[in-house]
Motif scaffolding. Structure first.
Motif, short mmCIF file in Angstrom:
data_model
loop_
_atom_site.label_atom_id
_atom_site.label_comp_id
_atom_site.label_asym_id
_atom_site.label_seq_id
_atom_site.Cartn_x
_atom_site.Cartn_y
_atom_site.Cartn_z
N HIS A 72 -3.48 -3.49 -6.95
CA HIS A 72 -3.60 -2.26 -7.74
C HIS A 72 -3.08 -2.44 -9.16
O HIS A 72 -2.21 -1.68 -9.61
N PRO A 73 -3.59 -3.39 -9.90
CA PRO A 73 -3.07 -3.62 -11.26
C PRO A 73 -3.32 -2.45 -12.20
O PRO A 73 -2.62 -2.31 -13.20
N GLU A 74 -4.29 -1.59 -11.88
CA GLU A 74 -4.64 -0.50 -12.79
C GLU A 74 -3.54 0.54 -12.92
O GLU A 74 -3.50 1.28 -13.90
N ARG A 75 -2.60 0.61 -11.95
CA ARG A 75 -1.52 1.59 -12.04
C ARG A 75 -0.21 0.97 -12.51
O ARG A 75 0.83 1.63 -12.48
N LEU A 76 -0.26 -0.29 -12.97
CA LEU A 76 0.98 -1.01 -13.29
C LEU A 76 1.00 -1.43 -14.75
O LEU A 76 0.05 -2.01 -15.26
N ARG A 77 2.13 -1.16 -15.41
CA ARG A 77 2.34 -1.68 -16.76
C ARG A 77 2.80 -3.12 -16.70
O ARG A 77 2.28 -3.99 -17.38
N VAL A 105 4.01 9.99 -7.88
CA VAL A 105 4.98 10.25 -8.95
C VAL A 105 4.42 10.06 -10.34
O VAL A 105 4.99 10.60 -11.30
N LEU A 106 3.34 9.31 -10.49
CA LEU A 106 2.80 9.06 -11.82
C LEU A 106 1.90 10.21 -12.28
O LEU A 106 1.09 10.72 -11.51
N PRO A 107 2.02 10.62 -13.53
CA PRO A 107 1.05 11.57 -14.08
C PRO A 107 -0.36 10.96 -14.04
O PRO A 107 -0.52 9.73 -14.06
N ALA A 108 -1.36 11.78 -13.98
CA ALA A 108 -2.75 11.32 -13.93
C ALA A 108 -3.04 10.38 -15.09
O ALA A 108 -2.72 10.68 -16.24
N GLY A 109 -3.60 9.23 -14.77
CA GLY A 109 -3.99 8.27 -15.79
C GLY A 109 -2.87 7.40 -16.30
O GLY A 109 -3.10 6.51 -17.13
N ASP A 110 -1.63 7.63 -15.86
CA ASP A 110 -0.49 6.85 -16.34
C ASP A 110 -0.28 5.64 -15.45
O ASP A 110 -0.86 5.51 -14.37
N SER A 111 0.59 4.74 -15.89
CA SER A 111 0.93 3.55 -15.13
C SER A 111 2.44 3.39 -15.14
O SER A 111 3.14 4.01 -15.95
N GLY A 112 2.95 2.57 -14.24
CA GLY A 112 4.40 2.43 -14.12
C GLY A 112 4.83 0.98 -14.06
O GLY A 112 4.02 0.06 -13.88
N TYR A 113 6.12 0.79 -14.22
CA TYR A 113 6.75 -0.52 -14.07
C TYR A 113 7.19 -0.70 -12.61
O TYR A 113 7.44 0.27 -11.89
N GLU A 149 0.83 -1.20 0.00
CA GLU A 149 0.00 0.00 0.00
C GLU A 149 0.87 1.26 0.00
O GLU A 149 0.52 2.27 -0.62
N GLY A 150 2.01 1.21 0.71
CA GLY A 150 2.94 2.33 0.64
C GLY A 150 3.47 2.54 -0.76
O GLY A 150 3.57 3.68 -1.24
N ALA A 151 3.79 1.44 -1.44
CA ALA A 151 4.26 1.53 -2.82
C ALA A 151 3.19 2.13 -3.73
O ALA A 151 3.49 2.92 -4.63
N HIS A 152 1.95 1.77 -3.48
CA HIS A 152 0.85 2.34 -4.27
C HIS A 152 0.75 3.84 -4.05
O HIS A 152 0.54 4.62 -5.01
N ARG A 153 0.92 4.28 -2.81
CA ARG A 153 0.90 5.72 -2.52
C ARG A 153 2.06 6.43 -3.23
O ARG A 153 1.88 7.56 -3.73
N VAL A 154 3.22 5.78 -3.27
CA VAL A 154 4.34 6.38 -3.99
C VAL A 154 3.99 6.55 -5.46
O VAL A 154 4.21 7.63 -6.05
N LEU A 155 3.43 5.53 -6.07
CA LEU A 155 3.05 5.63 -7.48
C LEU A 155 2.02 6.73 -7.70
O LEU A 155 2.08 7.45 -8.70
N GLN A 156 1.10 6.88 -6.78
CA GLN A 156 0.11 7.95 -6.91
C GLN A 156 0.78 9.32 -6.89
O GLN A 156 0.30 10.26 -7.55
#
Length: 232
Positions: free
Chosen positions: A104-109, A78-86, A69-76
């Motif tokens: 949280h697969p929706e934020r992951l490439r 640093v990621l631009p709106a609507g983007d996903s990360g590796y 969940e902490g990692a998900h907060r980090v992605l929220q």
């Protein structure tokens, strides 16, 4: 109150979240991070803040969900709106990466989990877990004094036990590659990685070196990771 997040950002390109092993301290990952920063915006997550001035503070037994969940907060953040990360996680970080992917697969490439020690998936998992803990701790958990000065002691006392009970969801969302070090063949964590791949229905690949390949072969591992991620 929500705990503050601790992470570092370097490079440019698609976002790549790194989740170190052990107690999450990114010690030794500098050479691999530098290589990856040539192609990615590398975000190195430090879940306990041990590299950010929190080493020496009391640490409770850790939960996989807190790291993911902490990692998900980090992605929220640093990621631009609507983007996903590796995401790349190794060892205990690999377990957190598996849980992040499931939640949280929706934020992951794409996610690469390198030698996550989910040993309870093995047919003799209970015995393998007991053997692994005994091998790493020498049969003795670190003292509070040792925990206050050593990230490795924090890992042995607060992370190793609870994390090795984790079982990833069966057939979780697509977008995962499970990896093991080529030099780990025949060892329990290589067998475990193969079991995780079968359990989740995910492809399996090998990286240079062994369990600590990211530290011992940082450039080769960075290049192998990029080859695995960029097609996605």
């Amino acid at each position: 109150m929500t705990e503050p997040l601790h992470y570092d950002v370097t490079g440019s390109g698609p976002v790549l979240l790194l989740m170190p092993g052990g107690a999450g301290h990114p010690m030794g990952l500098g050479p691999m991070t530098d290589r990856l920063a040539e192609r990615f915006t590398v975000v190195t997550y430090d879940p306990l803040g041990l590299a950010h001035g929190r080493l020496g503070r009391p640490v409770p037994d850790q939960r996989v969900t807190d790291w993911s969940e902490g990692a998900h907060r980090v992605l929220q953040e640093v990621l631009p709106a609507g983007d996903s990360g590796y995401v790349f996680g190794t060892s205990s970080g690999g377990i957190a990466a598996l849980d992040l992917r499931a939640r949280h697969p929706e934020r992951l490439r794409h996610v690469v989990a390198h030698e996550p020690p989910c040993v309870t998936l093995l047919p003799d998992g209970a015995q393998q877990r007991a053997d692994l803990i005994r091998q790493l701790t020498g049969g003795r958990l670190p003292s509070a004094e040792e925990e206050s000065t050593s990230p490795m002691a924090v890992f042995l006392a607060r992370v190793l036990g609870p994390f090795t009970t984790y079982t990833p969801p069966f057939s979780a969302p697509a977008g995962l590659t499970v990896a093991a070090g080529a030099d780990s063949r025949g060892q329990v964590l290589h067998r475990t990685a193969e079991s995780v791949a079968r359990h989740t229905g995910s492809p399996f690949t090998e990286f240079p070196g062994g369990h600590l390949g990211t530290l011992e072969h940082p450039v080769a591992c960075a290049d192998r990771l990029a080859e695995t991620l960029l097609p996605h």
